[in-house]
Design a protein around this motif. Sequence first.
Motif, PDB file in Angstrom:
ATOM      1  N   TYR A 159       1.362   3.264 -11.589  1.00  0.00           N
ATOM      2  CA  TYR A 159       0.248   3.432 -10.662  1.00  0.00           C
ATOM      3  C   TYR A 159       0.796   3.671  -9.260  1.00  0.00           C
ATOM      4  O   TYR A 159       1.840   3.131  -8.902  1.00  0.00           O
ATOM      5  CB  TYR A 159      -0.623   2.171 -10.592  1.00  0.00           C
ATOM      6  CG  TYR A 159      -1.337   1.809 -11.864  1.00  0.00           C
ATOM      7  CD1 TYR A 159      -2.363   2.597 -12.352  1.00  0.00           C
ATOM      8  CD2 TYR A 159      -1.012   0.649 -12.556  1.00  0.00           C
ATOM      9  CE1 TYR A 159      -3.043   2.249 -13.514  1.00  0.00           C
ATOM     10  CE2 TYR A 159      -1.687   0.292 -13.714  1.00  0.00           C
ATOM     11  CZ  TYR A 159      -2.696   1.094 -14.179  1.00  0.00           C
ATOM     12  OH  TYR A 159      -3.369   0.750 -15.331  1.00  0.00           O
ATOM     13  N   PHE A 187       0.849  -1.183   0.000  1.00  0.00           N
ATOM     14  CA  PHE A 187       0.000   0.000   0.000  1.00  0.00           C
ATOM     15  C   PHE A 187       0.890   1.240   0.000  1.00  0.00           C
ATOM     16  O   PHE A 187       1.845   1.339   0.753  1.00  0.00           O
ATOM     17  CB  PHE A 187      -0.891   0.016   1.254  1.00  0.00           C
ATOM     18  CG  PHE A 187      -1.734   1.255   1.362  1.00  0.00           C
ATOM     19  CD1 PHE A 187      -2.958   1.324   0.724  1.00  0.00           C
ATOM     20  CD2 PHE A 187      -1.300   2.347   2.094  1.00  0.00           C
ATOM     21  CE1 PHE A 187      -3.733   2.466   0.810  1.00  0.00           C
ATOM     22  CE2 PHE A 187      -2.066   3.487   2.188  1.00  0.00           C
ATOM     23  CZ  PHE A 187      -3.285   3.547   1.547  1.00  0.00           C
ATOM     24  N   ALA A 245      -4.725  -3.351  -8.207  1.00  0.00           N
ATOM     25  CA  ALA A 245      -3.952  -3.218  -6.967  1.00  0.00           C
ATOM     26  C   ALA A 245      -3.937  -4.532  -6.189  1.00  0.00           C
ATOM     27  O   ALA A 245      -2.878  -4.954  -5.693  1.00  0.00           O
ATOM     28  CB  ALA A 245      -4.515  -2.092  -6.105  1.00  0.00           C
ATOM     29  N   ILE A 300      -0.642   3.024  -5.419  1.00  0.00           N
ATOM     30  CA  ILE A 300      -1.715   2.326  -4.724  1.00  0.00           C
ATOM     31  C   ILE A 300      -2.071   3.129  -3.470  1.00  0.00           C
ATOM     32  O   ILE A 300      -1.231   3.331  -2.595  1.00  0.00           O
ATOM     33  CB  ILE A 300      -1.298   0.890  -4.372  1.00  0.00           C
ATOM     34  CG1 ILE A 300      -0.962   0.129  -5.664  1.00  0.00           C
ATOM     35  CG2 ILE A 300      -2.397   0.191  -3.579  1.00  0.00           C
ATOM     36  CD1 ILE A 300      -0.356  -1.235  -5.458  1.00  0.00           C
ATOM     37  N   VAL A 303      -6.590   0.633  -3.307  1.00  0.00           N
ATOM     38  CA  VAL A 303      -6.017  -0.627  -2.829  1.00  0.00           C
ATOM     39  C   VAL A 303      -7.003  -1.776  -3.037  1.00  0.00           C
ATOM     40  O   VAL A 303      -6.602  -2.939  -3.121  1.00  0.00           O
ATOM     41  CB  VAL A 303      -5.590  -0.498  -1.346  1.00  0.00           C
ATOM     42  CG1 VAL A 303      -6.798  -0.326  -0.440  1.00  0.00           C
ATOM     43  CG2 VAL A 303      -4.731  -1.658  -0.903  1.00  0.00           C
TER      44      VAL A 303
END
Length: 157
Positions: A104, A87, A126, A106, A121
């Motif tokens: 990306y 994360f 993700a 997350i 997330v």
Amino acid sequence: MEQIPMTLRGEAKLRTELERLMKRRPLISQAIAEARELGDLKENAEYHAAREEQGICEAQIRDIEFKLSNAQVIDVTRMPNEGRVIFGATVTVVDVNTDDEVTYTIVGDDEADLKENLISVNSPIARGLIGKMEGDEVAIATPGGTKEFEIDKVAYI
């Protein structure tokens, strides 16, 4: 109460928005007071508009305060996860079929913004990337079909 995962950037953005809304409170109250002076409240459009704006502002303040009080702020720069997708990580992936490269970050649900490549997330991409390592190939089931990616780079910024 369940904690809401949030990045440092997401927390700062919410605090800035809360500060902006708190500054609007007295302005809205003043607009209500001025509209009251105009007379009959039943047919006073300015009064009703100001009251509606006050209700929206107060609801937004409560929502942000709730999110901040339940936030689990995660600073990925302090976590020793070299090469692992977690994360808050910024992940560069390469589509195995098209060689398209996408980066990306997350983030929490409230921070997600696909235009800025901030993905939740809880999104399929993700969830498929979390826990994987730099160099891994992953197949992720998305609403548009299965996508195959190679994780090119993982950064913690």
